[in-house]
Write a protein that holds these residues in place. Structure first.
Motif, PDB file in Angstrom:
ATOM      1  N   ASP A  72      -4.584   7.417  -1.089  1.00 31.94           N
ATOM      2  CA  ASP A  72      -4.694   6.443  -0.005  1.00 31.94           C
ATOM      3  C   ASP A  72      -6.034   5.707  -0.087  1.00 31.94           C
ATOM      4  OD1 ASP A  72      -4.096   5.219   2.503  1.00 31.94           O
ATOM      5  OD2 ASP A  72      -5.285   6.747   3.533  1.00 31.94           O
ATOM      6  N   HIS A  88       0.828  -1.206   0.000  1.00 32.32           N
ATOM      7  CA  HIS A  88       0.000   0.000   0.000  1.00 32.32           C
ATOM      8  C   HIS A  88       0.870   1.266   0.000  1.00 32.32           C
ATOM      9  CE1 HIS A  88      -3.159   2.780   1.192  1.00 32.32           C
ATOM     10  NE2 HIS A  88      -2.510   3.070   2.311  1.00 32.32           N
ATOM     11  N   HIS A 103      -3.433  12.597   6.815  1.00 35.50           N
ATOM     12  CA  HIS A 103      -3.943  11.860   5.650  1.00 35.50           C
ATOM     13  C   HIS A 103      -5.302  11.195   5.861  1.00 35.50           C
ATOM     14  CE1 HIS A 103      -1.946   8.400   7.617  1.00 35.50           C
ATOM     15  NE2 HIS A 103      -2.775   7.644   6.916  1.00 35.50           N
ATOM     16  N   HIS A 147       3.425   7.688   4.600  1.00 36.74           N
ATOM     17  CA  HIS A 147       2.211   8.210   5.255  1.00 36.74           C
ATOM     18  C   HIS A 147       1.693   7.296   6.359  1.00 36.74           C
ATOM     19  CE1 HIS A 147       0.005   5.438   2.621  1.00 36.74           C
ATOM     20  NE2 HIS A 147      -1.047   5.637   3.396  1.00 36.74           N
ATOM     21  N   ASP A 148       1.879   5.987   6.197  1.00 38.93           N
ATOM     22  CA  ASP A 148       1.353   5.043   7.193  1.00 38.93           C
ATOM     23  C   ASP A 148       2.443   4.481   8.101  1.00 38.93           C
ATOM     24  OD1 ASP A 148      -1.408   4.972   7.010  1.00 38.93           O
ATOM     25  OD2 ASP A 148      -1.441   3.468   5.417  1.00 38.93           O
TER      26      ASP A 148
HETATM   27 FE   LIG Z   1      -2.862   4.467   4.068  1.00 37.44          FE
END
Ligand SMILES: [Fe+2]
Ligand SMILES: [Fe+2]
Length: 382
Positions: free
Chosen positions: A326, A211, A297, A243-244
């Protein structure tokens, strides 16, 4: 590189190019000519050649070609019912062209209309299985998918390693993260037109890595679509990749849980933007943009989502760009609790939520970007 490697690599480049351009396109003729040249060099001492493709292995005659271990095209050819290619005599230019067209049909990168050009048994080239099963071709990839001639395995392994380092409490390995983004960007521009190399999820455990790489590619594509300029596009790629990051601290049982989360589990999940932003701010490199994006996000245009922003201005533009990428990638992926959505359905969702969850301009740009490049998506394995 020895000769069989040179020839097979050029052959795969020719096939990759043929999936994108017509036979008469200069890009095609150039690479087809060079594949034929390599073949002729290889045939010089002995015109009779035999290549065998097994799962993950290539044999030249009876010798294993070490350099091509795990070569993506070997499994692609095998899947398309081509386990062996034999050259019996010197190959003429037109025969070589027909041979390539036929292989391209088999691989599903050309329409079947050209298939009857090939006369089995009369030619200098033979290929197929020992017992040729015509049904095999249906397993080939659909014709409209772009292909790249390499996998993203190394990049995926690097991202896995970056996540492991962070789980151990080490500093964020920014050099490696940057290298992955650069490499994704190179893959996107490996052809004359943009290619979006998107990974397909094989195991749920791989989700955060797969991802992150897909969001990085989509964020860079969106940045390019919006003509934001090289440095900004690259920064969006890094922000998308990281981002994660906070998810690396979420226990595995929660991440792969198929059912509904309990309230306390949801609290843990909802902390990942804060945890990730904190990590990025603590890193030695200046990572402000990535930190802001990690923090924001999951923030929606109407103030929904999480965390709740104290500032009424809402999320930053970069966060809004990464947010839409996302959501798109999450919807397009099989999750423990639901099947992946088709691209059209995911785009319809984004359109419907425009003005509520997504900034209308950002939603419109994302849909426009996917419409321009949706036939340029290369489904990658890693
Ligand atoms: Fe994500
Ligand atoms: Fe997230």
């Amino acid at each position: 590189m020895n000769d069989p490697v040179k020839f097979l690599t050029t052959l795969s480049q020719a096939l990759a190019t043929m999936s994108l351009y017509g036979d008469d396109h200069p890009a095609t003729t150039r690479v087809v000519d060079s594949a034929l040249e390599r073949l002729r060099e290889l045939q010089e001492p002995e015109p009779k050649l035999q290549f065998t493709f097994l799962a993950g292995e290539v044999l030249f005659g009876s010798e294993v070609v070490q350099e091509l271990e795990g070569w993506e095209w070997s499994s692609r050819l095998t899947t398309a019912g081509i386990e062996r290619i034999e050259f019996l005599t010197q190959v003429e230019t037109d025969v070589f062209g027909k041979f390539l067209s036929h292989i391209a049909v088999r691989l599903g990168i050309r329409p079947a209309a050209t298939a009857d050009l090939w006369q089995m048994g009369e030619s200098a080239v033979r290929f197929g299985q020992v017992a040729l099963n015509e049904g095999e071709t249906s397993r080939a990839e659909p014709a409209r998918v772009a292909t790249l001639m390499y996998t993203l395995r190394e990049e995926r392994e690097t991202v896995d390693w970056v996540h492991q380092e962070i789980q151990k409490g080490s500093r964020i390995p920014m050099v490696e993260a940057d290298a992955v983004v650069r490499s994704l960007s190179i893959a996107m521009h490996a052809e004359q037109a943009m290619v979006l190399p998107l990974l397909q999820l094989k195991e749920f455990d791989q989700y955060t890595t797969t991802h992150s790489m897909n969001v990085s590619v989509l964020a860079m594509a969106l940045g390019e679509y919006l003509e934001l300029g090289g440095a900004t596009v690259r920064a969006l790629g890094v922000a998308g990749l990281l981002h994660d990051l906070g998810k690396t601290c979420i226990p595995r049982e929660i991440l792969v849980k198929p059912g509904k989360l309990t309230d306390s589990e949801r609290v843990v999940v909802r902390e990942h933007p804060i945890v990730g932003a904190r990590m990025l701010l603590a890193s030695t490199e200046p990572m402000e943009l990535a930190a802001v994006v990690a923090y924001e996000h999951h923030v929606m245009l109407d103030g929904g989502g999480y965390p709740v922003l104290k500032d009424a201005r809402g999320a930053q533009y970069a966060s809004m760009l990464v947010h839409v990428c996302d959501v798109y990638d999450a919807l397009r992926t099989n999750r423990p609790y639901r099947e992946a959505w088709e691209s059209e359905r995911a785009l319809a969702y984004i359109r419907d939520r425009s003005g509520v969850e997504f900034d209308p301009g950002v939603a419109q740009a994302f849909i426009g970007m996917m419409r321009r490049w949706d036939q340029r998506i290369a489904k990658m394995s890693a």
